[in-house]
Motif scaffolding. Structure first.
Motif, PDB file in Angstrom:
ATOM      1  N   GLY A  89       4.056   7.025   4.083  1.00  0.00           N
ATOM      2  CA  GLY A  89       3.221   7.083   2.892  1.00  0.00           C
ATOM      3  C   GLY A  89       2.544   8.426   2.695  1.00  0.00           C
ATOM      4  O   GLY A  89       1.789   8.604   1.739  1.00  0.00           O
ATOM      5  N   ARG A 124       2.726   7.019  -2.887  1.00  0.00           N
ATOM      6  CA  ARG A 124       3.165   5.641  -3.098  1.00  0.00           C
ATOM      7  C   ARG A 124       4.462   5.653  -3.905  1.00  0.00           C
ATOM      8  O   ARG A 124       4.482   6.039  -5.072  1.00  0.00           O
ATOM      9  N   ASP A 158       0.808  -1.215   0.000  1.00  0.00           N
ATOM     10  CA  ASP A 158       0.000   0.000   0.000  1.00  0.00           C
ATOM     11  C   ASP A 158       0.842   1.265   0.000  1.00  0.00           C
ATOM     12  O   ASP A 158       0.345   2.351  -0.299  1.00  0.00           O
TER      13      ASP A 158
END
Length: 303
Positions: free
Chosen positions: A266, A270, A63
């Motif tokens: 994050g 990404r 993620d």
């Protein structure tokens, strides 16, 4: 400055893991999806190949990684014999729940119910092994922390009917061959902070971000990274965030922490620090430099 980090407990843990591999059916190797090769301990590959054990390679923290880079890495690993690569987020229970079934496909001889499927989970520090362990067992059996090298002992646990899972400490290797690997590991918080200088690590990270993710930098810090190098980016982040020391000077350490934390969490977006193509280019450059160094040493001096 080259980065090296190999705490003493890792050597004994490596020896114990090597001994236990004789009784293991499948090795589960956890890597960081943002830097799959840099975060893959070469000793793990050597040990499992010596025992001819198949590997379920988990690209965790997907993620946080660049989806295009992750797809390229999945194609890269799934072409390797004895390897099954899967991208997961240890925070998603559905992703973790797939792991035992995937291991069974790699050890079909353990699918007859006569003997348990024996798995061993391995990887470098702070890639999410303990989080995966706890999710698989649905209880806290492994310490989880944001600092590397939280787990220090091997333990084997029942994972349900006909399955056992051996947890291992995060294992680094004695010498990181490529400087860029050390910096990528440090940027991703896989190396203890006492072994690194944050400003240097942030400057290295900045070089990658300027080339590959300038739009993310512009959006996050409201600046134009064009024409900057890594140190200049750290300075610019410090100026934008008002990082000052007593007396008014720029606090580069604080600026470095902001950039590193935005990447690690994050918040920046990404991001992947390497791709199969960039890895191949780095290795080719390193090989050429070794040839040049060897030629310089071998060349006789003229009198």
């Amino acid at each position: 400055m080259p980065i090296q980090w190999f705490p003493g407990h890792m050597n004994s843990a490596r020896k114990k893991a090597a001994e236990m591999l004789a009784a293991i059916d499948v090795v589960i190797e956890v890597t960081d999806a943002r830097l799959p090769e840099a975060s893959s301990n070469p000793m793990i590959g050597e040990l499992r190949r010596f025992r001819n054990r198949p590997c379920l390679k988990l690209l965790n923290k997907v993620d946080l990684a660049d989806p295009a880079a992750t797809k390229a890495w999945m194609d890269f690993y799934n072409r390797q014999p004895g390897v099954r690569a899967v991208a997961i987020s240890a925070k998603k229970s559905a992703d973790v729940a797939r792991i035992p079934g995937l291991c069974r496909t790699l050890a079909p001889h353990r699918d007859d119910g006569t003997k348990p499927l024996r798995m061993m989970i391995m990887g470098i520090p702070n890639v999410g092994k303990s989080t995966i362990m706890n999710a698989l067992l649905k209880r806290k059996v492994a310490a989880v922390g944001d600092e590397p090298a939280v787990t220090k002992q091997l333990q084997t646990l029942d994972l349900g009917p006909g399955m056992t899972l051996t947890d291992t400490p995060g294992l680094m290797w004695p010498k990181i061959e490529h400087d860029s690997d050390g910096y990528m590991l440090a940027a991703s918080h896989a190396i203890g902070r006492n072994a690194v200088i944050d400003e240097e690590v942030a400057a290295f990270l900045g070089e990658i971000l300027i080339v590959r993710y300038p739009d993310l930098l512009a959006a996050r810090y409201k600046l134009d990274p064009g024409g900057m190098d890594g140190p200049a980016l750290v300075e610019a982040v410090g100026l934008r965030r008002g990082c000052r020391v007593k007396g008014g000077g720029l606090d580069l350490e604080k600026a470095a922490h902001i950039l590193l934390n935005d990447y690690r969490s994050g918040t920046l977006g990404r991001i992947s620090l390497e791709t199969p193509d960039s890895r191949e280019a780095m290795l080719a450059t390193a090989k050429a430099e070794q040839r040049d160094d060897s030629a310089d040493v071998d060349e006789p001096e003229l009198e």
